[in-house]
Design a protein around this motif. Structure first.
Motif, PDB file in Angstrom:
ATOM      1  N   LYS A  94       0.671  -1.203  -0.116  1.00  0.00           N
ATOM      2  CA  LYS A  94       0.239  -0.119  -0.028  1.00  0.00           C
ATOM      3  C   LYS A  94       0.862   1.351  -0.164  1.00  0.00           C
ATOM      4  O   LYS A  94       0.670   2.113  -0.656  1.00  0.00           O
ATOM      5  CB  LYS A  94      -0.778  -0.071   1.186  1.00  0.00           C
ATOM      6  CG  LYS A  94      -1.779   1.132   1.210  1.00  0.00           C
ATOM      7  CD  LYS A  94      -2.936   1.038   2.306  1.00  0.00           C
ATOM      8  CE  LYS A  94      -3.983   2.284   2.532  1.00  0.00           C
ATOM      9  NZ  LYS A  94      -4.759   1.898   3.661  1.00  0.00           N
ATOM     10  N   GLN A  95       1.786   1.347   0.872  1.00  0.00           N
ATOM     11  CA  GLN A  95       2.828   2.171   1.004  1.00  0.00           C
ATOM     12  C   GLN A  95       3.492   2.560  -0.632  1.00  0.00           C
ATOM     13  O   GLN A  95       3.760   3.565  -0.728  1.00  0.00           O
ATOM     14  CB  GLN A  95       3.655   2.186   2.177  1.00  0.00           C
ATOM     15  CG  GLN A  95       3.225   2.457   3.428  1.00  0.00           C
ATOM     16  CD  GLN A  95       4.076   1.961   4.598  1.00  0.00           C
ATOM     17  OE1 GLN A  95       5.245   1.291   4.244  1.00  0.00           O
ATOM     18  NE2 GLN A  95       3.688   2.522   5.903  1.00  0.00           N
ATOM     19  N   TYR A  97       2.553   1.517  -3.519  1.00  0.00           N
ATOM     20  CA  TYR A  97       1.540   2.035  -4.714  1.00  0.00           C
ATOM     21  C   TYR A  97       1.574   3.569  -4.434  1.00  0.00           C
ATOM     22  O   TYR A  97       1.275   4.305  -5.283  1.00  0.00           O
ATOM     23  CB  TYR A  97       0.311   1.129  -4.456  1.00  0.00           C
ATOM     24  CG  TYR A  97       0.417  -0.024  -4.754  1.00  0.00           C
ATOM     25  CD1 TYR A  97       1.567  -0.602  -5.779  1.00  0.00           C
ATOM     26  CD2 TYR A  97      -0.415  -1.091  -4.193  1.00  0.00           C
ATOM     27  CE1 TYR A  97       1.328  -2.018  -5.982  1.00  0.00           C
ATOM     28  CE2 TYR A  97      -0.483  -2.182  -4.426  1.00  0.00           C
ATOM     29  CZ  TYR A  97       0.554  -2.789  -5.286  1.00  0.00           C
ATOM     30  OH  TYR A  97       0.568  -4.184  -5.695  1.00  0.00           O
ATOM     31  N   SER A  98       1.174   3.986  -2.961  1.00  0.00           N
ATOM     32  CA  SER A  98       1.026   5.390  -2.753  1.00  0.00           C
ATOM     33  C   SER A  98       2.220   6.162  -3.020  1.00  0.00           C
ATOM     34  O   SER A  98       1.951   7.323  -3.704  1.00  0.00           O
ATOM     35  CB  SER A  98       0.696   5.510  -1.335  1.00  0.00           C
ATOM     36  OG  SER A  98       0.473   7.023  -0.907  1.00  0.00           O
ATOM     37  N   LEU A  99       3.400   5.756  -2.812  1.00  0.00           N
ATOM     38  CA  LEU A  99       4.525   6.514  -3.153  1.00  0.00           C
ATOM     39  C   LEU A  99       4.799   6.698  -4.837  1.00  0.00           C
ATOM     40  O   LEU A  99       4.860   7.724  -5.171  1.00  0.00           O
ATOM     41  CB  LEU A  99       5.787   5.698  -2.577  1.00  0.00           C
ATOM     42  CG  LEU A  99       7.238   6.457  -2.860  1.00  0.00           C
ATOM     43  CD1 LEU A  99       7.469   7.865  -2.303  1.00  0.00           C
ATOM     44  CD2 LEU A  99       8.271   5.707  -2.458  1.00  0.00           C
ATOM     45  N   TYR A 100       4.567   5.619  -5.446  1.00  0.00           N
ATOM     46  CA  TYR A 100       4.700   5.443  -6.727  1.00  0.00           C
ATOM     47  C   TYR A 100       3.652   6.268  -7.459  1.00  0.00           C
ATOM     48  O   TYR A 100       3.930   7.156  -8.438  1.00  0.00           O
ATOM     49  CB  TYR A 100       4.374   4.080  -7.229  1.00  0.00           C
ATOM     50  CG  TYR A 100       4.592   4.033  -8.814  1.00  0.00           C
ATOM     51  CD1 TYR A 100       5.925   3.686  -9.505  1.00  0.00           C
ATOM     52  CD2 TYR A 100       3.438   4.210  -9.636  1.00  0.00           C
ATOM     53  CE1 TYR A 100       5.890   3.654 -10.842  1.00  0.00           C
ATOM     54  CE2 TYR A 100       3.541   4.110 -11.125  1.00  0.00           C
ATOM     55  CZ  TYR A 100       4.695   3.729 -11.658  1.00  0.00           C
ATOM     56  OH  TYR A 100       4.681   3.625 -13.071  1.00  0.00           O
ATOM     57  N   ASN A 101       2.395   6.316  -7.044  1.00  0.00           N
ATOM     58  CA  ASN A 101       1.377   7.120  -7.695  1.00  0.00           C
ATOM     59  C   ASN A 101       1.480   8.455  -7.398  1.00  0.00           C
ATOM     60  O   ASN A 101       0.982   9.361  -8.181  1.00  0.00           O
ATOM     61  CB  ASN A 101       0.184   6.447  -7.078  1.00  0.00           C
ATOM     62  CG  ASN A 101      -0.344   5.039  -7.658  1.00  0.00           C
ATOM     63  OD1 ASN A 101       0.325   4.567  -8.659  1.00  0.00           O
ATOM     64  ND2 ASN A 101      -1.387   4.424  -6.999  1.00  0.00           N
ATOM     65  N   SER A 102       1.902   8.946  -6.406  1.00  0.00           N
ATOM     66  CA  SER A 102       2.191  10.187  -5.786  1.00  0.00           C
ATOM     67  C   SER A 102       2.994  11.096  -6.869  1.00  0.00           C
ATOM     68  O   SER A 102       2.923  12.470  -7.225  1.00  0.00           O
ATOM     69  CB  SER A 102       2.964  10.588  -4.542  1.00  0.00           C
ATOM     70  OG  SER A 102       4.251  10.230  -4.479  1.00  0.00           O
ATOM     71  N   SER A 103       4.085  10.304  -7.886  1.00  0.00           N
ATOM     72  CA  SER A 103       4.929  11.004  -8.918  1.00  0.00           C
ATOM     73  C   SER A 103       4.628  10.563 -10.109  1.00  0.00           C
ATOM     74  O   SER A 103       5.219  11.006 -11.031  1.00  0.00           O
ATOM     75  CB  SER A 103       6.410  10.798  -8.288  1.00  0.00           C
ATOM     76  OG  SER A 103       6.562   9.284  -8.278  1.00  0.00           O
ATOM     77  N   LYS A 105       2.031   9.925 -13.695  1.00  0.00           N
ATOM     78  CA  LYS A 105       0.925  10.423 -14.214  1.00  0.00           C
ATOM     79  C   LYS A 105      -0.408   9.164 -14.293  1.00  0.00           C
ATOM     80  O   LYS A 105      -1.313   9.301 -13.993  1.00  0.00           O
ATOM     81  CB  LYS A 105       1.202  10.718 -15.748  1.00  0.00           C
ATOM     82  CG  LYS A 105       1.777  12.138 -15.660  1.00  0.00           C
ATOM     83  CD  LYS A 105       1.886  12.278 -17.366  1.00  0.00           C
ATOM     84  CE  LYS A 105       3.048  13.670 -17.441  1.00  0.00           C
ATOM     85  NZ  LYS A 105       3.152  13.795 -18.978  1.00  0.00           N
ATOM     86  N   LYS A 107      -1.374   5.790 -12.678  1.00  0.00           N
ATOM     87  CA  LYS A 107      -1.321   5.040 -11.396  1.00  0.00           C
ATOM     88  C   LYS A 107      -1.463   3.535 -11.272  1.00  0.00           C
ATOM     89  O   LYS A 107      -1.857   2.720 -12.240  1.00  0.00           O
ATOM     90  CB  LYS A 107      -2.353   5.476 -10.451  1.00  0.00           C
ATOM     91  CG  LYS A 107      -2.757   7.075 -10.463  1.00  0.00           C
ATOM     92  CD  LYS A 107      -1.693   7.893 -10.093  1.00  0.00           C
ATOM     93  CE  LYS A 107      -2.001   9.312 -10.004  1.00  0.00           C
ATOM     94  NZ  LYS A 107      -0.816  10.221  -9.613  1.00  0.00           N
TER      95      LYS A 107
END
Length: 134
Positions: A94-95, A97-103, A105, A107
């Protein structure tokens, strides 16, 4: 193979990669391993009969689709019988995915599906991960 040996041939596994998938495409570390390990430890190992773990990898538009499916006892039953889990693997993913998705375009998306038969009886768990590719 190690898990199969560890659990004395309690399950068979199948890995299917679609012909349209570039096998050199990188995916996040542990994304398959964590879900496959959970399928064995919390679902398949508690079955009275031999189980199956099926990993399918395909391409759909600009995504690699990874599906990890087991025919184990299901998540609800695993919780009911007290199958021990620290939950750390899920939290780490979960962390990640969140980190990847924060930067990014596009997700990473994932879902966990509790599979059931026509009578509502658990027939296993399926995890589907959609990873964007260029």
């Amino acid at each position: 193979e190690l898990q199969k040996f560890r659990f004395k041939d309690k399950f068979d596994f199948y890995i299917n990669v679609s012909n349209d998938v570039n096998i050199r495409t990188t995916v996040p570390k542990m994304v398959i391993q964590m879900y496959a390990e959970n399928a064995v430890k919390h679902g398949i190992i508690h079955k009275k009969t031999k189980g199956d773990l099926i990993i399918n990898i395909s391409k759909q538009a600009n995504y690699i689709i990874i599906s990890i499916e087991d025919d184990g006892i299901g998540r609800a039953k695993a919780i009911e019988i007290g199958s021990r889990s620290t939950g750390r693997g899920q939290l780490i993913m979960k962390q990640y995915y969140s980190l990847y998705n924060s930067s990014a375009k596009t997700k990473i998306k994932h879902e966990i599906i509790d599979m059931k038969d026509e009578y509502g009886i658990a027939t296993g768990t399926k995890v589907v991960i959609r990873i964007p590719v260029k």
